[in-house]
Structures are given as structure tokens and as C-alpha cells.
Design a protein around this motif. Structure first.
Motif, PDB file in Angstrom:
ATOM      1  N   HIS A  34     -58.154  15.611  42.207  1.00  0.00           N
ATOM      2  CA  HIS A  34     -58.923  16.695  41.601  1.00  0.00           C
ATOM      3  C   HIS A  34     -59.959  17.204  42.600  1.00  0.00           C
ATOM      4  CE1 HIS A  34     -61.218  12.993  40.531  1.00  0.00           C
ATOM      5  NE2 HIS A  34     -62.266  13.749  40.820  1.00  0.00           N
ATOM      6  N   ARG A  35     -60.449  18.389  42.350  1.00  0.00           N
ATOM      7  CA  ARG A  35     -61.461  18.981  43.218  1.00  0.00           C
ATOM      8  C   ARG A  35     -62.704  18.093  43.223  1.00  0.00           C
ATOM      9  NH1 ARG A  35     -61.735  24.514  44.691  1.00  0.00           N
ATOM     10  NH2 ARG A  35     -63.735  25.135  45.566  1.00  0.00           N
ATOM     11  N   GLU A  38     -58.394  32.518  47.387  1.00  0.00           N
ATOM     12  CA  GLU A  38     -58.360  31.458  46.381  1.00  0.00           C
ATOM     13  C   GLU A  38     -57.731  31.960  45.082  1.00  0.00           C
ATOM     14  OE1 GLU A  38     -61.936  29.310  45.751  1.00  0.00           O
ATOM     15  OE2 GLU A  38     -62.051  28.601  47.821  1.00  0.00           O
ATOM     16  N   ALA A  39     -57.961  33.239  44.750  1.00  0.00           N
ATOM     17  CA  ALA A  39     -57.332  33.805  43.560  1.00  0.00           C
ATOM     18  C   ALA A  39     -55.814  33.840  43.720  1.00  0.00           C
ATOM     19  CB  ALA A  39     -57.869  35.218  43.313  1.00  0.00           C
ATOM     20  N   GLN A  40     -55.341  34.159  44.952  1.00  0.00           N
ATOM     21  CA  GLN A  40     -53.900  34.138  45.223  1.00  0.00           C
ATOM     22  C   GLN A  40     -53.350  32.725  45.065  1.00  0.00           C
ATOM     23  OE1 GLN A  40     -51.810  36.770  46.926  1.00  0.00           O
ATOM     24  NE2 GLN A  40     -53.342  38.243  46.250  1.00  0.00           N
ATOM     25  N   ARG A  41     -54.095  31.744  45.592  1.00  0.00           N
ATOM     26  CA  ARG A  41     -53.643  30.351  45.513  1.00  0.00           C
ATOM     27  C   ARG A  41     -53.569  29.877  44.068  1.00  0.00           C
ATOM     28  NH1 ARG A  41     -57.119  28.286  48.765  1.00  0.00           N
ATOM     29  NH2 ARG A  41     -55.849  28.061  50.640  1.00  0.00           N
ATOM     30  N   SER A  42     -54.535  30.311  43.247  1.00  0.00           N
ATOM     31  CA  SER A  42     -54.546  29.886  41.852  1.00  0.00           C
ATOM     32  C   SER A  42     -53.352  30.432  41.070  1.00  0.00           C
ATOM     33  CB  SER A  42     -55.853  30.341  41.176  1.00  0.00           C
ATOM     34  OG  SER A  42     -55.900  31.751  41.062  1.00  0.00           O
ATOM     35  N   LYS A  43     -52.734  31.488  41.602  1.00  0.00           N
ATOM     36  CA  LYS A  43     -51.540  32.048  40.976  1.00  0.00           C
ATOM     37  C   LYS A  43     -50.261  31.372  41.486  1.00  0.00           C
ATOM     38  CE  LYS A  43     -53.681  36.610  40.408  1.00  0.00           C
ATOM     39  NZ  LYS A  43     -53.657  38.037  40.849  1.00  0.00           N
ATOM     40  N   ASP A  67     -64.272  27.714  51.751  1.00  0.00           N
ATOM     41  CA  ASP A  67     -64.275  27.454  50.311  1.00  0.00           C
ATOM     42  C   ASP A  67     -65.271  28.405  49.657  1.00  0.00           C
ATOM     43  OD1 ASP A  67     -63.842  26.310  47.848  1.00  0.00           O
ATOM     44  OD2 ASP A  67     -65.134  24.578  48.209  1.00  0.00           O
TER      45      ASP A  67
END
Length: 321
Positions: free
Chosen positions: A39-40, A158-163, A290
Motif C-alpha cells: 500500500h502507499r 498520476e491520473a493516467q496511472r489510476s486509470k 509524486d
């Protein structure tokens, strides 16, 4: 010698076979414990617990984000310069800026061999290489931080990665171009403060570096402050114009093999003990790639000899003359 291998199984270029090979190689040299992050923030916890337990070395197999967490975990125990485990890295991310800036090969197998040699060398010398870190107030950075469009780019990636989209160098560049073009319509809101300088107003974005290169585009280094290193103060790179043509010329210089980073709209300085950036409105910020949210002020401070690392001796600063 006791070591903990911290593996981020979700990092871009880690594989089960690579992790097993690394662990097998290390087990012949150290008393090894392998821990996987799940986890983060988990690497912060592992580093903190390992330091309290008296571990000698933390070896990170992951990307720059995992390295940053490990360093922040160590800094919580005693602070910079305190007796703490040294940090080694076997790259497992996409850019691996920290490892490459330290002189570690981006190839995991070659990096593993380097690591074994460095462990053997330490047994003879009984001393680690020590590097400086950047205190960002709320968090430590190992190689870079930024405010403005830099933060916007990281947030978008990060938004791309979350998708579920894989973040490659080409995707990162496409996102960066889009965000830079969008920022040309924004009024500059930043002011940069440095020692022995008048404040610089009308700044669109600011990068603060603790090492160089600033990043990599696949194999090619991208330079902002070529003489900045882990053994110097901080490097500042900021612009007072978002002119597309002016910045395209600047990017060409940043990608040059012998970079001379100059431009009329560029605010650049090196070996600074601190940099403070303030903003009329809250802007996006990033630390070591980050996204950390929006801020209207941040202070970045160079802290020398803060961390022991398992890495080759420091290179001679790049000769630009």
C-alpha cells in the motif's frame, strides 16, 4: 551484515524472476529479509521499523517513489546524519532518476552486480558514501521538487496511472506537452526567493534540484542544472515566459549532450543553500515525481551528508567549458 530488500511488486519494470535473482544474489553476501510493499506509504513503515531494529542496509527494488518513501522513513528516526541503515537501489521503475544519478545502472541485472561489488567494497572500507538531501518542510526529497506546471504534469500522469494506463516516457512527454500548452494561457503567479538575491516575480514554474540530470527521456538525460549534485547545494530552474518557441529552444538545450542552459526568460542558479517559492494562488506541487497537492508557498533547504548510500564514488561535476 543484516539487510532488508524492499520490493514494490507494482513498479513498472519489476518481475518475479528479477526479484528472485536479486534475492538469491544478496543472500550469499548478507543476512537478508525480503518485504513486499502492499500500500502507499508502506515503504516508509518498513524503513522506520528497520532502522529501529538496527538493520545495516535497505535495498530498494522499485521506482523513485519507493526510494522516496524509504528515505522519508529513515529521516523520521534520528534525522539527517544520524546512525541509520544505508540505502541501495536496484531500479524497478520507469525513470529511476535517483539510481541513475548515483551511478547505478538502469539495467536490474547490471545493478545487482554493482550492488554485490559495493557490498564487498564496504567490508574493506567500513564506510558508506554520503549524500545530501533536500528538506521540503513537510517531506524530504532525494532529487527534485517543483511548483507550477511541473506539478500539473505529475498530477496528470498520476491520473493516467489510476486509470490503469502504463506510464511510459512517450506518454509522459505527451502529457507534459499538453500541460505546458495549457499553461501558456495562465498568468504567472510565482515569486522565487534566494539568498543574496532580490525576489524574482512573474515566474510561471520552478524546479528545484538536488542532483542532475533532472530526469530522463528513455535513455537521454534531461538537464536543468548540470553542475548540481548530491554533494552540492540546490539547483534552481524557473521561467518568466511560457512562449512556446522560446521554450522549445530551451528544451533543445536541455536535451543536448553538452548542455549550456541559457535563455533570456530563464532564472537559474546553482549550489544554493535554500530556495523559497511563493504563489499568489495555490499551485500544483510535486516531490520526486509524486504529486503532493497544491501549495501557495514551499521552502527547499539543502542538507549535506544526510544519508548513507550504497553507490559508486561521486562523479566529477559536468564540465561545461
Amino acid at each position: 551484515m543484516r539487510a532488508v530488500l524492499i520490493v514494490n511488486p507494482n513498479a513498472t519494470s519489476t518481475t518475479p524472476a528479477g526479484r528472485d535473482l536479486l534475492a538469491h544474489a544478496l543472500e550469499s553476501r548478507v543476512k537478508l529479509t525480503v518485504v513486499h510493499t502492499d500500500h502507499r506509504g508502506h515503504a516508509i513503515e518498513i524503513a522506520r521499523d528497520s532502522a529501529r531494529d538496527g538493520v545495516d542496509v535497505l535495498i530498494v527494488h522499485g521506482g523513485d517513489g519507493t526510494v522516496n518513501e524509504v528515505v522519508n522513513g529513515l529521516m523520521e528516526i534520528g534525522g539527517p546524519g544520524a546512525a541509520a541503515p544505508a540505502v541501495g537501489v536496484v531500479p524497478g521503475g520507469s525513470a529511476n532518476v535517483f539510481a541513475r544519478a548515483l551511478g547505478i545502472s538502469p539495467d536490474p541485472i547490471e545493478a545487482t552486480n554493482q550492488l554485490i561489488d559495493l557490498l564487498s567494497s564496504y567490508r574493506r572500507r567500513k564506510t558508506w558514501r554520503r549524500i545530501g538531501l533536500m528538506d521540503c518542510g513537510e517531506r524530504w526529497a532525494v532529487f527534485t521538487a517543483g511548483m507550477g506546471v511541473d506539478g500539473d504534469v505529475v498530477a496528470a500522469v498520476e491520473a493516467q496511472r489510476s486509470k490503469g494506463r502504463k506510464v511510459t516516457a512517450s506518454r509522459y512527454i505527451r502529457v507534459a506537452i499538453r500541460e505546458v500548452l495549457a499553461s501558456t494561457r495562465k498568468e504567472p503567479s510565482l515569486t522565487v526567493h534566494m539568498p543574496d538575491h532580490e525576489p524574482v516575480t512573474g515566474v510561471h514554474f520552478a524546479f528545484v534540484s538536488n542532483a542532475s540530470p533532472w530526469t530522463y527521456a528513455n535513455r537521454r538525460p534531461v538537464w536543468t542544472n548540470p553542475t548540481t549534485s548530491f554533494e552540492t547545494g540546490l539547483g534552481l530552474f524557473a521561467t518568466t515566459s511560457m512562449s512556446v518557441w522560446a521554450n522549445l529552444r530551451l528544451v533543445r538545450r536541455m536535451l543536448s549532450q553538452r548542455p549550456r542552459i541559457e535563455a533570456k526568460h530563464l532564472v537559474r542558479d546553482d549550489d544554493l543553500p535554500w530556495v523559497r517559492v511563493t504563489s499568489d494562488t495555490a499551485v500544483a506541487c510535486q516531490i520526486d515525481g509524486d504529486y503532493v497537492g497544491t501549495r501557495d508557498a514551499m521552502t527547499f533547504t539543502a542538507v549535506p551528508d544526510a544519508l548513507g548510500v550504497l553507490a559508486p564514488a561521486a562523479n566529477t561535476p559536468l564540465d561545461l567549458h
